[in-house]
Design a protein around this motif. Sequence first.
Motif, PDB file in Angstrom:
ATOM      1  N   SER A   1      56.618  43.502  47.804  1.00  0.00           N
ATOM      2  CA  SER A   1      55.845  44.751  47.847  1.00  0.00           C
ATOM      3  C   SER A   1      54.513  44.582  48.577  1.00  0.00           C
ATOM      4  N   GLY A   2      53.848  43.464  48.367  1.00  0.00           N
ATOM      5  CA  GLY A   2      52.545  43.257  48.987  1.00  0.00           C
ATOM      6  C   GLY A   2      51.436  44.084  48.361  1.00  0.00           C
ATOM      7  N   LYS A   3      51.747  44.844  47.299  1.00  0.00           N
ATOM      8  CA  LYS A   3      50.750  45.706  46.637  1.00  0.00           C
ATOM      9  C   LYS A   3      50.059  44.966  45.497  1.00  0.00           C
ATOM     10  N   ASP A   4      48.846  45.435  45.165  1.00  0.00           N
ATOM     11  CA  ASP A   4      48.122  44.827  44.056  1.00  0.00           C
ATOM     12  C   ASP A   4      48.567  45.390  42.707  1.00  0.00           C
ATOM     13  N   GLU A   5      48.978  46.667  42.698  1.00  0.00           N
ATOM     14  CA  GLU A   5      49.495  47.256  41.459  1.00  0.00           C
ATOM     15  C   GLU A   5      50.950  47.649  41.668  1.00  0.00           C
ATOM     16  N   LEU A   6      51.830  47.035  40.906  1.00  0.00           N
ATOM     17  CA  LEU A   6      53.262  47.273  41.078  1.00  0.00           C
ATOM     18  C   LEU A   6      53.724  48.418  40.192  1.00  0.00           C
ATOM     19  N   GLY A   7      54.504  49.331  40.790  1.00  0.00           N
ATOM     20  CA  GLY A   7      55.081  50.446  40.059  1.00  0.00           C
ATOM     21  C   GLY A   7      56.572  50.260  39.863  1.00  0.00           C
TER      22      GLY A   7
ATOM     23  N   PRO B   1      43.978  37.838  43.055  1.00  0.00           N
ATOM     24  CA  PRO B   1      43.314  38.074  41.769  1.00  0.00           C
ATOM     25  C   PRO B   1      43.445  39.504  41.249  1.00  0.00           C
ATOM     26  N   ALA B   2      43.704  40.481  42.118  1.00  0.00           N
ATOM     27  CA  ALA B   2      43.774  41.880  41.689  1.00  0.00           C
ATOM     28  C   ALA B   2      45.181  42.298  41.263  1.00  0.00           C
ATOM     29  N   LEU B   3      46.135  41.377  41.307  1.00  0.00           N
ATOM     30  CA  LEU B   3      47.532  41.705  41.028  1.00  0.00           C
ATOM     31  C   LEU B   3      47.726  42.164  39.583  1.00  0.00           C
ATOM     32  N   LYS B   4      48.470  43.276  39.395  1.00  0.00           N
ATOM     33  CA  LYS B   4      48.802  43.752  38.050  1.00  0.00           C
ATOM     34  C   LYS B   4      50.043  44.638  38.099  1.00  0.00           C
TER      35      LYS B   4
ATOM     36  N   PHE C   1      53.897  36.180  33.453  1.00  0.00           N
ATOM     37  CA  PHE C   1      54.355  35.795  34.789  1.00  0.00           C
ATOM     38  C   PHE C   1      53.341  36.222  35.854  1.00  0.00           C
ATOM     39  N   VAL C   2      52.794  37.425  35.714  1.00  0.00           N
ATOM     40  CA  VAL C   2      51.819  37.925  36.696  1.00  0.00           C
ATOM     41  C   VAL C   2      50.553  37.073  36.681  1.00  0.00           C
ATOM     42  N   ASP C   3      50.118  36.650  35.502  1.00  0.00           N
ATOM     43  CA  ASP C   3      48.936  35.771  35.421  1.00  0.00           C
ATOM     44  C   ASP C   3      49.158  34.497  36.226  1.00  0.00           C
ATOM     45  N   GLY C   4      50.355  33.947  36.131  1.00  0.00           N
ATOM     46  CA  GLY C   4      50.658  32.736  36.903  1.00  0.00           C
ATOM     47  C   GLY C   4      50.737  32.995  38.384  1.00  0.00           C
ATOM     48  N   LEU C   5      51.286  34.173  38.774  1.00  0.00           N
ATOM     49  CA  LEU C   5      51.443  34.495  40.198  1.00  0.00           C
ATOM     50  C   LEU C   5      50.102  34.815  40.859  1.00  0.00           C
TER      51      LEU C   5
END
Length: 458
Positions: A377-383, A342-345, A331-335
């Motif tokens: 969240s607007g963050k690149d790395e989700l916790g 591009p930095a989303l994970k 899902f993250v790859d698609g988002l």
Amino acid sequence: MILIIDDDIAVRTSLRLLLKQHGYAPEAVATPAEALRMVENTPPELVLMDMNYSLDTSGQDGLRLLARVKRLRPALPVILITGWGSIALAVEGMKAGAAEFITKPWNNEALLQTIGTVLALAAPDAPDPAALSRRQLDAQYDFRAIVGQDARLLHVLRSVGQVAATDASVLIEGESGTGKELIAEAVHQNSRRSRQPFVKVNLGGISASLFESEMFGHRRGAFTDAKADRQGRFELANGGTIFLDEIGELDLSSQVKLLRVLQDRTYEVLGDSKPRRLDIRVICATNRNLAELVQQGRFREDLFYRINLITVRLPALRERPEDIPLLVQHFVDGLRATYHRPALKVGTRARHWLQEQPLPGNIRELKNLVERAVLVSGKDELGPEDFQAQFQPAPRVAAAGELPEPGTITLDALEAQMIRRTLEHYSGNISRVAKALGLSRGALYRRLEKYAIPFDAE
């Protein structure tokens, strides 16, 4: 060799000629005794068996012959031949081990398709599909849209790969959100019909009054609001695959009409009496227990046996938690592409937290949760905290006799729920249901149409 068992010489002659013309090697006998000798001494690949061999047309002699054949050759596939009025008898035969049934007069194309399907399913598999890994399955089939490598999912994919090349009807069972539509598409994409249409129909959204128009189409002027010709879903799917989702929601009167089409492979457009032929594969899906509905008299037993030549049960997401990180990554790859990030994970702790959640909405709920967390969240790395903030626990189901909590259900949904419960309580008796709800019959019918609730017209 295909063995034909029928005491009518005209039927034997007709079937022998048809099968010879299409490359089969048929043998025909007239009596159960001859048939049993043939099965024991020269085992056929398939048996076409009539259900009556005496003046007594109860079909019991056919059932007895079937039982003896199955004792001699348990793996031998048997197709029963019966009249339309004796389908209940054919259902008894299916319970006793028959692979399929056809009705007289049969349609040659449908019969040949059935024979080909049953023979393909009975053929030995090479290599053994149970030994194939996910990598081997991907090399052999097109499963790109399906994510996961859990043993339960691989069992489903092996079954899909095995039956896709046939025209076998497939029933897909599983909870809402488990990906039944994706499995149906995979069956189609890996079949010889992959270049032909794949038509999806949500039967839960089609009322009884519109069923024939939606499924079979209509001619202009066929009824009051028919201002133009309309193609039905079966016509759109001709040559390809039709996917009948939520088949457990179909009312009994529509079930009869559907059974006719699936049996005869013909239909009539409303306002046009000329029968039209169909060449389709049928895949059905449900999140309900059809066997229980059959026992309750809410689903036709003959239709149940017609659609479940092959049954595939999809596991719930909680049954394969090891696949949750793979799905999250998918899902993250698609988002990343959708929202140009591009930095989303997703962090390791967050993936572990997600694996521990029950997720009653299955893959659909997980996908929505991931997308909400990404957007808010607007963050690149989700916790874990980003998902916890968006996590919406399933509303508590009210106990019997208890009203739901305010804000958990709309008035329309509450009204529909009460109508369904009252219909079930009074076994579908419209007059008693209307009286119990304080409605006129006309008002009740309007609500049944509004909420697409299946019912039997009295």
